[in-house]
Design a protein around this motif. Structure first.
Motif, mmCIF file in Angstrom:
data_model
loop_
_atom_site.group_PDB
_atom_site.id
_atom_site.type_symbol
_atom_site.label_atom_id
_atom_site.label_comp_id
_atom_site.label_asym_id
_atom_site.label_seq_id
_atom_site.Cartn_x
_atom_site.Cartn_y
_atom_site.Cartn_z
ATOM 1 N N LEU A 321 14.418 26.002 19.220
ATOM 2 C CA LEU A 321 14.583 24.999 18.206
ATOM 3 C C LEU A 321 13.449 24.789 17.209
ATOM 4 O O LEU A 321 13.850 24.407 15.854
ATOM 5 N N ARG A 322 12.402 24.995 17.584
ATOM 6 C CA ARG A 322 11.317 24.986 16.581
ATOM 7 C C ARG A 322 11.568 25.911 15.603
ATOM 8 O O ARG A 322 11.156 25.697 14.207
ATOM 9 N N LEU A 323 11.759 27.203 16.059
ATOM 10 C CA LEU A 323 11.987 28.345 14.986
ATOM 11 C C LEU A 323 13.111 28.059 13.904
ATOM 12 O O LEU A 323 12.828 28.134 12.793
ATOM 13 N N ALA A 324 14.289 27.432 14.742
ATOM 14 C CA ALA A 324 15.369 27.217 13.578
ATOM 15 C C ALA A 324 15.099 26.122 12.536
ATOM 16 O O ALA A 324 15.262 26.344 11.673
ATOM 17 N N GLN A 325 14.462 24.952 13.197
ATOM 18 C CA GLN A 325 14.128 23.946 12.288
ATOM 19 C C GLN A 325 12.909 24.407 11.310
ATOM 20 O O GLN A 325 12.936 23.885 9.969
ATOM 21 N N GLY A 326 12.036 25.303 11.686
ATOM 22 C CA GLY A 326 11.031 25.637 10.860
ATOM 23 C C GLY A 326 11.652 26.513 9.745
ATOM 24 O O GLY A 326 11.018 26.254 8.727
ATOM 25 N N LEU A 327 12.478 27.266 9.876
ATOM 26 C CA LEU A 327 13.234 27.939 9.059
ATOM 27 C C LEU A 327 14.177 27.064 8.084
ATOM 28 O O LEU A 327 14.105 27.191 6.744
ATOM 29 N N LEU A 336 13.522 18.880 4.876
ATOM 30 C CA LEU A 336 14.504 18.625 6.334
ATOM 31 C C LEU A 336 13.612 18.947 7.505
ATOM 32 O O LEU A 336 12.516 19.753 7.456
ATOM 33 N N PHE A 337 13.557 18.139 8.350
ATOM 34 C CA PHE A 337 13.052 18.238 9.734
ATOM 35 C C PHE A 337 11.477 17.904 9.512
ATOM 36 O O PHE A 337 10.675 18.619 10.112
ATOM 37 N N ARG A 338 11.013 17.051 9.047
ATOM 38 C CA ARG A 338 9.607 16.981 8.638
ATOM 39 C C ARG A 338 9.292 16.042 9.864
ATOM 40 O O ARG A 338 10.000 15.133 10.418
#
Length: 492
Positions: A321-327, A336-338
């Protein structure tokens, strides 16, 4: 005679709301942060920038003394800048005098039911009471949807349902017909209510229906020769104040609950009129209690306990999830996703839960802030004050607003809950009753604790992300339910 009621002053030949709103807010913070006041006063793109200014002002109230200073200065500026019409012309609101005699008669409806003997809350097609309600409260608390103090208050009402009648108080509702207002619950519990709202047929059809089906007593103002009850609060504040004096119940202390709403600058004038009523009641009755409901889409001071939980959720996200949200953050240029509570004004001890949305506009933000200031000052001065944050709810205005509807429909994907309107309405009415009946349960450790200690924020304060940075993705998640291809929407 001038046009009656409260109005904005003329600035550069026009009664524009923006210059006065900016001046009130700059006056509020000038004694605490002169540089912020100067930036407000010099701002030329208020509709775009006001949200950041409100967040900065909220952050200043981390200092308890500053919170009181800002609230007092803001209210003083509002009373000095807004005008009220008199026979001699417009004068500042602070110079307003009550009418010498009430210009309204009264209509009273006594309900036909017996008072409810237990606290019962509607929730998704069920009626929860007793242990079932307690279990649901604990689920909300454990899911970080509500603060622990909120659970404590509602559990008190479960154990002591007699507090719901608010005995010894005459409850004055400004905006009695509001969808999120407590009229329905108070009538069912047998309270003594004075209902004030605009003289509009559909509004009073609802109020009369609720009053007749309830177990209490509902009194309303009636203008001479009018076909329906009601009074325009911002047009006739001094007349309404005089009428309220004439219908006060002997031996009962007033409880003024403000739920009045209007679009645009009119909402500011309604809040100012309500403040005039509050000032009058407090002067006449030292035991007056005040009640306000905070909007979920605002900026609020929160302590480290809330921030720590949110930051822990951010740190504990699964690697994928971290990787996807980081992208996603990278593609969106960081929009997004701050992570929550990562703004410059967020410290280790205090942060700002900023969920103020531009769709509602700066006048709405100022109107709600005026109410908050009054509640904070009343509590600081030793009066009973109920100042509760209500959750985002499936009200008629939300379901009719496509942007809110889509975003809210996907909120559960990010750890938040949008409440059914009837659930919010009854829960918040119960919280109000407990606050007034047992003020010792209200946290007064800090002026802003009235808001943060026992909020029902629907989870938005404790999610891992800055809520506004996730709303776009919430909209994507919620779109299928809105267009009818599955998911959870307002009927869930």
């Amino acid at each position: 005679m001038n046009t009656p009621g409260i109005s904005f002053p003329q600035v550069a030949g026009a009664r524009s709301t923006t210059p006065t709103a900016i001046a009130i807010l700059a006056d509020a913070v000038r004694g605490t942060d002169p540089a912020l006041a100067d930036r407000m006063a010099a701002n030329s793109s208020w509709r775009k920038d006001y949200i950041d200014f409100f967040a900065a002002m909220t952050a200043l109230s981390a200092d308890a003394e500053a919170a009181i200073t800002i609230a007092r200065a803001g209210l003083e500026s509002m009373r000095g800048r807004l005008l009220v019409a008199t026979d001699a012309g417009d004068v500042p609101l602070e110079e307003a005098k009550l009418d010498t005699a009430p210009s309204h008669t009264s209509e009273t409806i006594v309900g036909s039911a017996s008072p409810a003997e237990v606290l019962a809350i509607p929730y998704r097609g069920r009626i929860l009471s007793g242990d079932e309600l307690r279990e649901q409260l604990h689920r909300w608390r454990d899911a970080a949807i509500v603060e622990p103090g909120f659970v404590t208050a509602i559990e008190y009402a479960i154990e002591h349902p007699e507090v719901l009648r608010i005995e010894g108080r005459q409850v004055i509702l400004l905006g009695a017909g509001a969808e999120m207002g407590p009229l329905e619950a108070l009538a069912a519990w047998g309270a003594d209510v004075v209902a004030c709202d605009v003289p509009v047929d559909r509004v009073w059809e609802r109020i009369r229906s609720i009053a007749s089906a309830g177990a209490g007593r509902v009194t309303a103002p009636v203008d001479t020769g009018a076909s329906v009850p009601g009074v325009d609060l911002s047009a006739s504040p001094t007349a309404l104040a005089a009428w309220l004096q004439s219908v006060s119940s002997p031996g009962k202390a007033p409880l003024l609950a403000t739920h009045a709403y209007a679009d645009g600058g009119q909402h500011v004038l309604l809040s100012a009129a309500a403040d005039l009523i509050a000032t009058t009641l407090l002067a006449d009755h030292d035991d007056t209690a005040l009640a306000y409901m905070g909007t979920p889409t605002d900026s609020y001071l929160v302590p480290s306990s809330i921030m720590d939980d949110s930051r822990a959720r951010w740190a504990s996200r699964p690697a994928g999830l971290r990787l996807a949200q980081g992208l996603t953050r990278a593609v969106s240029m960081g929009n997004l996703f701050r992570p929550a509570y990562a703004a410059a004004h967020d410290t280790r001890e205090w942060g700002v839960a900023d969920i103020m949305l531009p769709m509602q506009g700066p006048n709405y933000a100022l109107a709600k802030r005026l109410q908050r200031w009054r509640g904070v000052i009343a509590a600081h001065d030793g009066h009973t004050a109920s100042l509760n944050v209500a959750p985002a709810s499936w009200t008629r205005s939300v379901t009719k607003n496509r942007v809110f509807n889509i975003a809210y429909s996907g909120a559960s994907s990010f750890g938040a809950e949008i409440f059914p309107a009837d659930t919010s309405r009854w829960l918040m009415a119960a919280k109000l009753a407990v606050d007034v009946a047992t003020p010792s349960l209200v946290d007064r450790s800090h002026p802003e604790a009235l808001l943060y200690a026992d909020a029902n924020h629907g989870g938005f304060w404790r999610v891992a992300y800055e809520p506004k940075s996730a709303l776009g993705m919430a909209a994507v998640a919620g779109l299928p339910s809105v267009i009818g291809i599955g998911g959870r929407g307002p009927s869930a």
